[in-house]
Design an enzyme around this catalytic site. Structure first.
Site, PDB file in Angstrom:
ATOM      1  CB  CYS A 124      86.307  -0.993  52.955  1.00 27.11           C
ATOM      2  SG  CYS A 124      84.963  -2.041  52.161  1.00 27.11           S
TER       3      CYS A 124
HETATM    4  C1  UDX Z   1      84.239   1.392  55.997  1.00 27.00           C
HETATM    5  C2  UDX Z   1      83.827   2.998  55.785  1.00 27.00           C
HETATM    6  O1  UDX Z   1      83.306   3.498  57.079  1.00 27.00           O
HETATM    7  C3  UDX Z   1      82.660   2.957  54.608  1.00 27.00           C
HETATM    8  O2  UDX Z   1      82.493   4.193  54.307  1.00 27.00           O
HETATM    9  C4  UDX Z   1      83.437   2.514  53.247  1.00 27.00           C
HETATM   10  O3  UDX Z   1      82.250   2.461  52.454  1.00 27.00           O
HETATM   11  C5  UDX Z   1      83.688   0.765  53.658  1.00 27.00           C
HETATM   12  O4  UDX Z   1      84.763   0.889  54.960  1.00 27.00           O
HETATM   13  P1  UDX Z   1      83.518  -0.485  57.362  1.00 27.00           P
HETATM   14  O5  UDX Z   1      84.789  -1.039  56.920  1.00 27.00           O
HETATM   15  O6  UDX Z   1      82.070  -1.277  57.387  1.00 27.00           O
HETATM   16  O7  UDX Z   1      83.151   0.852  56.394  1.00 27.00           O
HETATM   17  O8  UDX Z   1      83.620  -0.169  58.829  1.00 27.00           O
HETATM   18  P2  UDX Z   1      83.934   1.184  59.873  1.00 27.00           P
HETATM   19  O9  UDX Z   1      82.649   1.481  60.620  1.00 27.00           O
HETATM   20  O10 UDX Z   1      84.522   2.134  58.911  1.00 27.00           O
HETATM   21  O11 UDX Z   1      85.049   0.605  60.635  1.00 27.00           O
HETATM   22  C6  UDX Z   1      86.340   0.030  59.974  1.00 27.00           C
HETATM   23  C7  UDX Z   1      87.151  -0.319  61.031  1.00 27.00           C
HETATM   24  O12 UDX Z   1      87.794   0.588  61.882  1.00 27.00           O
HETATM   25  C8  UDX Z   1      86.617  -1.548  61.976  1.00 27.00           C
HETATM   26  O13 UDX Z   1      87.579  -2.534  62.298  1.00 27.00           O
HETATM   27  C9  UDX Z   1      86.210  -0.483  63.347  1.00 27.00           C
HETATM   28  O14 UDX Z   1      86.245  -1.371  64.442  1.00 27.00           O
HETATM   29  C10 UDX Z   1      87.641   0.316  63.333  1.00 27.00           C
HETATM   30  N1  UDX Z   1      87.303   1.530  63.904  1.00 27.00           N
HETATM   31  C11 UDX Z   1      86.613   2.479  63.478  1.00 27.00           C
HETATM   32  C12 UDX Z   1      88.249   1.794  65.079  1.00 27.00           C
HETATM   33  O15 UDX Z   1      89.186   1.193  65.452  1.00 27.00           O
HETATM   34  N2  UDX Z   1      88.090   2.971  65.589  1.00 27.00           N
HETATM   35  C13 UDX Z   1      87.206   4.062  65.369  1.00 27.00           C
HETATM   36  O16 UDX Z   1      87.035   5.011  65.640  1.00 27.00           O
HETATM   37  C14 UDX Z   1      86.408   3.689  64.251  1.00 27.00           C
END
Ligand code: UDX
Length: 428
Positions: free
Chosen positions: A266
């Site tokens: 996403c």
């Molecule tokens: C995301 C959005 O949060 C969600 O609302 C949307 O519908 C779909 O995309 P998701 O992709 O499942 O959800 O994961 P998320 O928990 O958002 O993390 C996304 C990426 O960012 C991951 O690779 C995670 O490791 C990274 N991340 C997240 C960081 O590197 N640092 C952070 O502080 C938070």
């Protein structure tokens, strides 16, 4: 209400089971008959926390699955949700082929429908795509007219993998896109028991909301990673900076975990999609591009840091703990951990990997370039260097790492516990 959900992937499965838990009658439709069989046997075809148990806990008649998309399967539905996965196209935009194919199939099935069906695009599509691509396909394949014979609405999801069912059942808000009176009424009825604000806008605005939310989350991650890269050079711990930043409610502590960057199906795709639309409109998205550029560079920075510490990696025995794009999921799409693992292989290291949830999907990408191990302890046993690339709880046991060089891409070992270890963190 009777709801048809087209696509039994991460989104469709969660929405189908979630709607059924909320008391609706759901028919899940997927072209993959193996998935359909699994669902009808009470097993979810995708890994998602609590999904299997929720599926098995449903009342027998509240959810069924079929591979047939026709007037019988969707003809009685009050709403038909398109939940098929858009994906990142080669040009790094959004490949809407699966969504368009589903829309065409729905249109054909609506040819002989009576009433006023409500077609709901829940799949993430690029801003303007429902107006310009999905709606015309529905009209052309059904021989009917939107707004006259059926409604077309947008209803983006905000589900986080690994937490998706909870996010579905307890959303922050519901976004409904479309000015069709019947469409709004039907969606209002579907969501009335969720007890959260329902934000009603037009279709394109709903699509922008979805992409902008994800691009903003991506911006926070790239921001803290850029600050982290600067802190690393200064000898400052980014996590201490982030802790103080997050105390300001305007900033919030969320999405300030510096590391190897964001992945998944996403954030990268939706941010790129917004870039593509901006350029098509003649606007150069400088900031959005820089979010992606910082993120693209981050995994490589981890390898360069390891080379500075270890010298050339050729021939070195290295272990990678964590292959998914984040902990708690089996999904390796756009995973920075996969990028790092490929980079280590390209540099001639002998790579052993472990990820309990994501191993099977990782094999589809890494094939036999690496050695797969069934446990972290076994994976580490012969390693000189250990790369920790998801913050899975099982990687937080400092005993795992005695006598090893640890390269931490996800801050699994906090201050204090790593004393005495030969340890380096990407942004701290
Ligand atoms: C995301 C959005 O949060 C969600 O609302 C949307 O519908 C779909 O995309 P998701 O992709 O499942 O959800 O994961 P998320 O928990 O958002 O993390 C996304 C990426 O960012 C991951 O690779 C995670 O490791 C990274 N991340 C997240 C960081 O590197 N640092 C952070 O502080 C938070």
């Amino acid at each position: 209400m009777i709801l048809a959900v087209v696509g039994a992937g991460y989104v469709g499965m969660v929405c189908g089971v979630g709607f059924a838990k909320m008391g609706h009658q759901v028919i899940l439709i997927d072209i993959d008959s193996d998935k359909v069989d699994m669902i009808n046997q009470g097993r979810a075809p995708v890994y998602e926390t609590g999904l299997d148990a929720a599926l098995r806990g449903l009342a027998p008649t509240s959810l069924s699955a079929t591979s047939t998309l026709d007037s019988d399967s969707i003809g009685n539905a009050d709403a038909i949700f398109l939940c098929v996965q858009s994906s990142t196209a080669d040009c790094e935009g959004m490949d809407l082929t699966p969504v368009e194919r589903a829309a065409r199939d729905v249109g054909v099935a609506l040819r002989n429908s009576s009433g006023y069906p409500v077609v709901v695009v829940k799949s993430t599509v690029s801003p303007g795509a429902t107006e310009k691509r999905i709606l015309p396909i529905l009209e052309e394949s059904s021989g009917k007219r939107a707004g006259v014979d059926f409604a077309v609405m947008a209803n983006p999801e905000f589900l986080r993998e690994g937490n998706a069912l909870a996010d579905f059942l307890c959303p922050d808000r519901i976004v409904i896109g479309g000015v069709d009176t019947k469409g709004r009424a039907v969606l209002g009825e579907i969501y009335k028991d969720f007890g959260v604000p329902i934000i009603s806008v037009d279709r394109t605005t709903a699509e922008v909301i979805k992409c902008a939310c994800n691009a903003f989350l991506a911006a926070k991650v790239s921001f803290i990673n850029e600050v982290g890269n600067i802190c690393k050079a200064l000898g400052v711990d980014t996590y201490k900076v982030a802790e103080a930043m997050g105390a300001d409610p305007r900033i919030s502590p969320h999405f300030l975990k510096a590391g190897i960057g964001f992945g998944g199906s996403c954030l990268p795709k939706d941010t790129r999609s917004l870039c593509m639309v901006a350029r098509e409109l003649g606007y150069e998205p400088i900031l959005l591009e820089s979010i992606l550029q910082v993120n693209d560079n981050q995994p490589l920075r981890l390898i360069e840091m390891a080379e500075r510490k270890m010298g050339r990696l050729v021939g070195k025995k290295v272990t990678v703990l964590g292959l998914a794009f984040k902990a708690g999921t089996d999904d390796v799409r756009k995973s920075p951990a996969i990028q790092v693992t490929k980079g280590l292989c390209q540099r001639g290291a002998s790579v052993t990997v472990y990820d309990a949830l994501a191993e099977e999907k990782a094999k589809g990408v890494l094939q036999d370039r690496v050695i797969y191990c069934p446990s972290a302890v076994e994976a580490i046993s012969q390693a000189e260097v250990v790369f920790v690339l998801t913050d899975s709880d099982e990687f937080k046991d400092v005993e795992l790492y005695s006598g090893k060089v640890v390269i931490d891409g996800r801050r699994v070992l906090d201050d204090g516990v790593r004393d005495g270890l030969d340890y380096e963190g990407i942004c701290w």
